[in-house]
Design a protein around this motif. Structure first.
Motif, PDB file in Angstrom:
ATOM      1  N   PRO A 112       0.846  -1.209   0.000  1.00 23.24           N
ATOM      2  CA  PRO A 112       0.000   0.000   0.000  1.00 23.24           C
ATOM      3  C   PRO A 112       0.877   1.253   0.000  1.00 23.24           C
ATOM      4  N   PRO A 113       0.622   2.215  -0.886  1.00 25.56           N
ATOM      5  CA  PRO A 113       1.501   3.382  -0.975  1.00 25.56           C
ATOM      6  C   PRO A 113       1.103   4.494  -0.005  1.00 25.56           C
ATOM      7  N   LEU A 114       2.086   5.304   0.389  1.00 23.23           N
ATOM      8  CA  LEU A 114       1.834   6.536   1.131  1.00 23.23           C
ATOM      9  C   LEU A 114       2.194   7.712   0.232  1.00 23.23           C
ATOM     10  N   THR A 115       1.471   8.809   0.376  1.00 24.28           N
ATOM     11  CA  THR A 115       1.845  10.012  -0.368  1.00 24.28           C
ATOM     12  C   THR A 115       3.074  10.641   0.296  1.00 24.28           C
ATOM     13  N   ARG A 116       3.735  11.517  -0.444  1.00 25.11           N
ATOM     14  CA  ARG A 116       4.892  12.225   0.135  1.00 25.11           C
ATOM     15  C   ARG A 116       4.448  13.049   1.340  1.00 25.11           C
ATOM     16  N   ARG A 117       3.286  13.645   1.268  1.00 25.55           N
ATOM     17  CA  ARG A 117       2.788  14.452   2.392  1.00 25.55           C
ATOM     18  C   ARG A 117       2.566  13.586   3.620  1.00 25.55           C
ATOM     19  N   GLU A 118       2.010  12.386   3.443  1.00 21.90           N
ATOM     20  CA  GLU A 118       1.794  11.483   4.584  1.00 21.90           C
ATOM     21  C   GLU A 118       3.114  11.085   5.216  1.00 21.90           C
ATOM     22  N   ARG A 119       4.125  10.824   4.402  1.00 20.88           N
ATOM     23  CA  ARG A 119       5.437  10.467   4.955  1.00 20.88           C
ATOM     24  C   ARG A 119       6.050  11.648   5.717  1.00 20.88           C
ATOM     25  N   ALA A 120       5.922  12.848   5.143  1.00 17.34           N
ATOM     26  CA  ALA A 120       6.462  14.038   5.802  1.00 17.34           C
ATOM     27  C   ALA A 120       5.767  14.275   7.141  1.00 17.34           C
ATOM     28  N   VAL A 146       7.049  12.037   9.892  1.00 15.24           N
ATOM     29  CA  VAL A 146       8.338  12.475  10.431  1.00 15.24           C
ATOM     30  C   VAL A 146       8.131  13.618  11.428  1.00 15.24           C
ATOM     31  N   LYS A 147       7.246  14.542  11.095  1.00 14.11           N
ATOM     32  CA  LYS A 147       6.987  15.690  11.988  1.00 14.11           C
ATOM     33  C   LYS A 147       6.480  15.213  13.346  1.00 14.11           C
ATOM     34  N   LYS A 148       5.647  14.178  13.365  1.00 14.76           N
ATOM     35  CA  LYS A 148       5.071  13.685  14.627  1.00 14.76           C
ATOM     36  C   LYS A 148       6.151  13.122  15.534  1.00 14.76           C
ATOM     37  N   ARG A 149       7.251  12.608  14.928  1.00 11.22           N
ATOM     38  CA  ARG A 149       8.307  12.018  15.765  1.00 11.22           C
ATOM     39  C   ARG A 149       9.109  13.092  16.494  1.00 11.22           C
ATOM     40  N   ASN A 150       9.088  14.314  15.979  1.00  9.84           N
ATOM     41  CA  ASN A 150       9.733  15.453  16.630  1.00  9.84           C
ATOM     42  C   ASN A 150      11.204  15.218  16.938  1.00  9.84           C
ATOM     43  N   TYR A 151      11.892  14.489  16.055  1.00  8.23           N
ATOM     44  CA  TYR A 151      13.307  14.216  16.333  1.00  8.23           C
ATOM     45  C   TYR A 151      14.188  15.413  15.989  1.00  8.23           C
ATOM     46  N   PHE A 152      13.602  16.456  15.360  1.00 12.18           N
ATOM     47  CA  PHE A 152      14.375  17.660  15.034  1.00 12.18           C
ATOM     48  C   PHE A 152      14.803  18.434  16.274  1.00 12.18           C
ATOM     49  N   THR A 180      12.475  22.646   6.296  1.00 10.20           N
ATOM     50  CA  THR A 180      12.276  23.129   4.922  1.00 10.20           C
ATOM     51  C   THR A 180      12.576  22.018   3.919  1.00 10.20           C
ATOM     52  N   LEU A 181      13.627  21.217   4.192  1.00 10.61           N
ATOM     53  CA  LEU A 181      13.920  20.067   3.326  1.00 10.61           C
ATOM     54  C   LEU A 181      12.740  19.098   3.306  1.00 10.61           C
ATOM     55  N   LEU A 182      12.138  18.924   4.459  1.00  6.10           N
ATOM     56  CA  LEU A 182      10.981  18.025   4.541  1.00  6.10           C
ATOM     57  C   LEU A 182       9.822  18.542   3.689  1.00  6.10           C
ATOM     58  N   GLU A 183       9.608  19.850   3.708  1.00  5.39           N
ATOM     59  CA  GLU A 183       8.549  20.454   2.879  1.00  5.39           C
ATOM     60  C   GLU A 183       8.876  20.293   1.394  1.00  5.39           C
ATOM     61  N   LYS A 184      10.161  20.485   1.063  1.00  3.86           N
ATOM     62  CA  LYS A 184      10.582  20.315  -0.322  1.00  3.86           C
ATOM     63  C   LYS A 184      10.342  18.875  -0.794  1.00  3.86           C
ATOM     64  N   TYR A 185      10.650  17.930   0.102  1.00  5.69           N
ATOM     65  CA  TYR A 185      10.404  16.522  -0.227  1.00  5.69           C
ATOM     66  C   TYR A 185       8.912  16.299  -0.501  1.00  5.69           C
ATOM     67  N   GLU A 219      14.702  12.997  -4.867  1.00  2.74           N
ATOM     68  CA  GLU A 219      15.909  13.304  -5.649  1.00  2.74           C
ATOM     69  C   GLU A 219      16.393  14.737  -5.429  1.00  2.74           C
ATOM     70  N   ASN A 220      15.441  15.665  -5.315  1.00  5.23           N
ATOM     71  CA  ASN A 220      15.834  17.079  -5.209  1.00  5.23           C
ATOM     72  C   ASN A 220      16.517  17.406  -3.895  1.00  5.23           C
ATOM     73  N   ILE A 221      16.079  16.819  -2.802  1.00  4.29           N
ATOM     74  CA  ILE A 221      16.662  17.214  -1.513  1.00  4.29           C
ATOM     75  C   ILE A 221      18.037  16.579  -1.300  1.00  4.29           C
ATOM     76  N   GLU A 222      18.390  15.554  -2.092  1.00  2.00           N
ATOM     77  CA  GLU A 222      19.696  14.912  -1.918  1.00  2.00           C
ATOM     78  C   GLU A 222      20.831  15.733  -2.525  1.00  2.00           C
ATOM     79  N   ASP A 223      20.511  16.671  -3.374  1.00  2.50           N
ATOM     80  CA  ASP A 223      21.528  17.499  -4.012  1.00  2.50           C
ATOM     81  C   ASP A 223      21.791  18.720  -3.129  1.00  2.50           C
TER      82      ASP A 223
END
Length: 783
Positions: free
Chosen positions: A697-705, A708-714, A727-732, A738-742
């Motif tokens: 079952p797939p997750l959208t990029r927004r669901e994955r982002a 990550v926010k809920k884990r609050n590891y930042f 901001t990288l998370l929003e870009k993802y 691919e874009n955030i790895e550069d």
């Protein structure tokens, strides 16, 4: 000093392999080429998008006199065995026609001799025992049977070099070398088979150049059967011959030239014109190169018999994409087996020719048939013969005007949905059909025709206005004409580099003609975004793709009767008789339209027609047409690299850059954009792959982002570093992994408003710490 086992493959080459080769006497600048990509990578098409597969790349190719490849070397890291690269190298050697094959890990060489002349096929050599150029050249000449100094002198003559770096592609080099070697060994009849679009004329030029410059052949005649082909040849590929070259066009012959270009028709036309070539003595030419040698010219001209028999003492080299092999006609009987063949399948596999997708459209009256009512007449008052008419009759004995309109509508719909200015050739059954198709297309494209009346043109041999537009049609820089309706005139000799749509509304039963028609679309022109083309088939012509002879090696079928002269018979058009009609269909002589007989045609304007089936087929990796969904194709492509979900997940989690895995999959044929269009554009590439290939079952990029926010590891990072990661998370979530790895993303909005890239990286404590934080972010995204 670094441990040898820790060195990269490139370091092994630099420190051990290259010194061993140069130490054996090979010149680094003229004889050794490293990291040679000799194919372009197959173009893989799905939907409206394409990608390129992997290129074949040899670590080393060694040349004698810069133009004859003698050896391939495959290098491996020192942790591998000496022979670990041998099978890969043998694959390359077969493609490149190279006899000597080496594998090395920096400790020694494993040598494989493909000539069949060595006592042992494979043997291990110390680094200091690599063979010299003279040793391998001597063995090469023995293998090829080049026994005399004269033969070796001919073969050693280099290519023409225009100073731009242009060199023959590997298959052109194979064709040139094999032909020059055949001539050097005094072979008198030589056949080269090369698919349309692979550069036969350039190949012919290099053959003639080397034979001329070596003095092996002094007076040479190049024959073609279209004036446009002779002029293109003279002004383009043959231009370096300069003042030594002339075109035979006048009745008075100047014998002071060395390179002559001519039409068959210019020297074998009327009785008066036939005397032109007889002004030359029979032994005047010592080499004749015949372009499109499967065809010759019109049968009643007997061009083959006249001109080749007259100059029978010359060496004859035939060039064709489609050697003619039937019970009555044979290229191979005259020329012998090809000294080299390069097929459409090979050209597509290597990425030098454009692949195709096929849109098959079946129309009800074609498939189910149509029968007139008792006493029914057509538009002209003719009584229609009472029988069932089906596909073989359409546009030959039965003209359904609404069918013509339907075909024109499907062509128009396709162009509107893709590119209304894509060059298109519509192949029709005859001139009348081509004119009706032109009218139907004009009526369906009023806005385009208002822009230019030349948007749609009938280009047939009977009409000067249309023929005059042929050059404009094939010129990529000319927008008009866009659509050309034709019957025979454009089947051959039309270098339509930007043709993106080939429409088949023509009965085609001749394999030779079918190959020639398909060849109109196989050229690639990257400057004009032409990487592949579409075949729209209304008359089941593409069933010929399934014929075992479509892209196989030519095999001689023709067996001459006793006492026949060994010259190739002229190629007459194959006539497909209408089984239900005693009248033969008209045909067009020598590719120039103009029927010999008029067929009875019934014309009806009130018979309704509709499409009963439509399907899209793609050119598959085995050279066969495949009908499959994008999802099925993606599953197969991914599972070739990753047999299980666990294997894919392990590789994904270990990869420092996820983009590298995606790039590798794309090189193997994965097309993410059309897959996202079909499955969902909001899904991450990771989810698209796991969902389609492994049923997750797939997750959208927004669901994955959001996860990550809920884990609050930042929280463990300082304020600026935390802001960068958020901001990288929003870009993802917006654009993907691919874009955030550069790291260059830090120089773009909105990051550049937060500080310079170096300042943002410093917030993490330096680049290694920033990359570690990014890696941790990815771990959390795909947890």
């Amino acid at each position: 000093m670094a441990d040898k086992k820790s060195l990269s493959e490139r370091d092994i080459c630099t420190k051990y392999i290259t010194p061993a080769i140069t130490g054996a006497g090979w010149d680094l600048h003229s004889q050794i080429r490293e990291e040679v990509s000799f194919t372009k990578g197959r173009i893989i098409v799905r939907g409206k998008l394409h990608t390129r597969g992997e290129q074949k790349r040899a670590d080393y190719i060694l040349y004698y006199k810069s133009n004859i490849p003698l050896a391939v070397i495959e290098a491996k890291e020192n942790g591998h065995s000496v022979g670990a690269g041998m099978q890969q190298a043998l694959n390359y050697a077969e493609t490149l026609s190279v006899p000597f094959v080496f594998s090395s890990n920096g400790d020694a060489f494993l040598m494989h001799d493909r000539t069949g002349l060595a006592d042992k096929i494979e043997q291990e050599l110390a680094l200091g025992d690599f063979p010299s150029p003279a040793q391998l050249w001597r063995r090469y000449c023995q293998w090829k049977g080049l026994e005399t100094l004269e033969a070796r002198h001919t073969v050693e003559m280099p290519y023409y070099d225009d100073g731009t770096g242009r060199a023959p592609r590997y298959y052109q080099a194979n064709a040139i070398n094999n032909t020059v070697e055949a001539v050097a060994k005094a072979q008198q009849r030589i056949l080269l088979v090369m698919a349309t679009g692979t550069g036969k004329t350039y190949t012919a030029f290099q053959i003639i150049w080397r034979l001329w410059k070596s003095g092996t052949k002094k007076r040479i005649l190049f024959l073609a059967d279209r004036n446009i082909l002779v002029d293109q040849t003279k002004n383009n590929d043959f231009k370096p011959f300069g003042a030594a070259m002339t075109k035979i066009s006048k009745r008075q012959i100047d014998k002071s030239y060395e390179i002559y270009l001519s039409l068959y028709q210019a020297v074998t036309g009327s009785e008066e014109e036939r005397n032109i070539y007889k002004q030359f003595s029979p032994d005047f030419f010592d080499l004749i190169v015949i372009d499109e040698c499967h065809r010759g010219s019109a049968a009643e001209d007997s061009a083959w018999r006249d001109i080749l028999a007259y100059f029978s003492s010359a060496t004859h080299v035939g060039l064709t994409a489609t050697p003619k092999e039937t019970k009555n006609v044979s290229s191979i009987y005259y020329f012998g087996d090809p000294v080299y063949s390069y097929t459409l399948k090979q050209g597509i596999e290597d990425g030098f020719l454009a692949p195709y997708k096929v849109v098959r459209i079946d129309i009800d009256k074609d498939v189910q048939g149509w029968r007139p009512s008792k006493g029914q007449t057509d538009k002209t008052g003719q009584l229609i013969e009472d029988r069932v008419y089906n596909q073989i009759d359409m546009d030959r004995t039965l003209v359904l005007e609404k069918r013509t309109e339907l075909v024109a509508r499907k062509i128009t719909e396709f162009l509107v949905a893709t590119d209304p200015y894509a060059k298109t050739i519509v192949f029709c059954d005859d001139i009348d059909h081509a004119e009706r198709m032109r009218q139907a297309l004009v009526n369906l494209n009023p806005e385009r025709v208002k822009e230019s009346r030349k948007y749609i043109m009938r280009i047939t041999g009977d009409e000067l206005e249309g023929k005059a537009e042929l050059d404009n049609f094939i010129n990529p820089e000319e927008r008009y004409p866009v659509i050309a309706t034709t019957s025979k005139l454009m089947t051959t000799g039309v270098d339509a580099q930007t043709c993106k749509l080939v429409v088949l509304d023509q009965h085609i039963k001749s394999m030779t003609e079918f190959k020639q028609i398909i060849g109109r679309g196989t050229r690639i022109n990257e400057d004009y975004d032409k990487f592949w083309f579409t075949i729209m088939d209304f008359k089941k012509a593409t069933e010929l793709f399934a014929d075992k002879d479509f892209d196989g090696e030519p095999v001689m079928i023709y067996v001459p009767e006793g006492g026949e002269s060994p010259v190739p018979p002229d190629d007459e058009p194959e006539i497909i008789p209408n089984e239900s009609n005693s009248q033969p269909p008209p045909f067009e002589k020598g590719g120039i339209e103009g029927g010999f007989s008029k067929r009875m045609k019934y014309i009806l304007g009130d018979v309704t027609v509709y499409v009963v089936a439509e399907r899209v087929q793609y050119y598959g990796p085995e050279g066969k047409l495949i009908t499959e969904s994008l999802k099925d194709y993606t599953r197969q492509t991914v599972r070739k690299d990753y047999s299980s979900l666990d294997e894919f997940l392990r590789r994904w989690s270990k990869a420092e850059r996820k983009a590298a895995i995606l790039q590798e999959l794309q090189e193997h044929g994965l097309l993410l954009e059309p897959l996202a269009d079909e499955v969902g554009k909001d899904f991450d590439a990771f989810d698209l792959i796991c969902h389609v290939a492994f049923d997750q079952p797939p997750l959208t990029r927004r669901e994955r982002a959001d996860q990550v926010k809920k884990r609050n590891y930042f929280a463990k990072y300082g304020e600026q570093a935390r802001k960068v990661l958020e901001t990288l998370l929003e870009k993802y979530a917006d654009t993907g992994i691919e874009n955030i790895e550069d790291i260059k993303i830090l120089t773009l909005d909105p990051f550049k408003n937060m500080g310079t890239a170096s300042e943002l990286v410093s917030a993490f404590g330096g680049k290694p710490a920033y990359m570690a934080a990014l890696y941790e972010l990815e771990e959390n995204l795909y947890a």
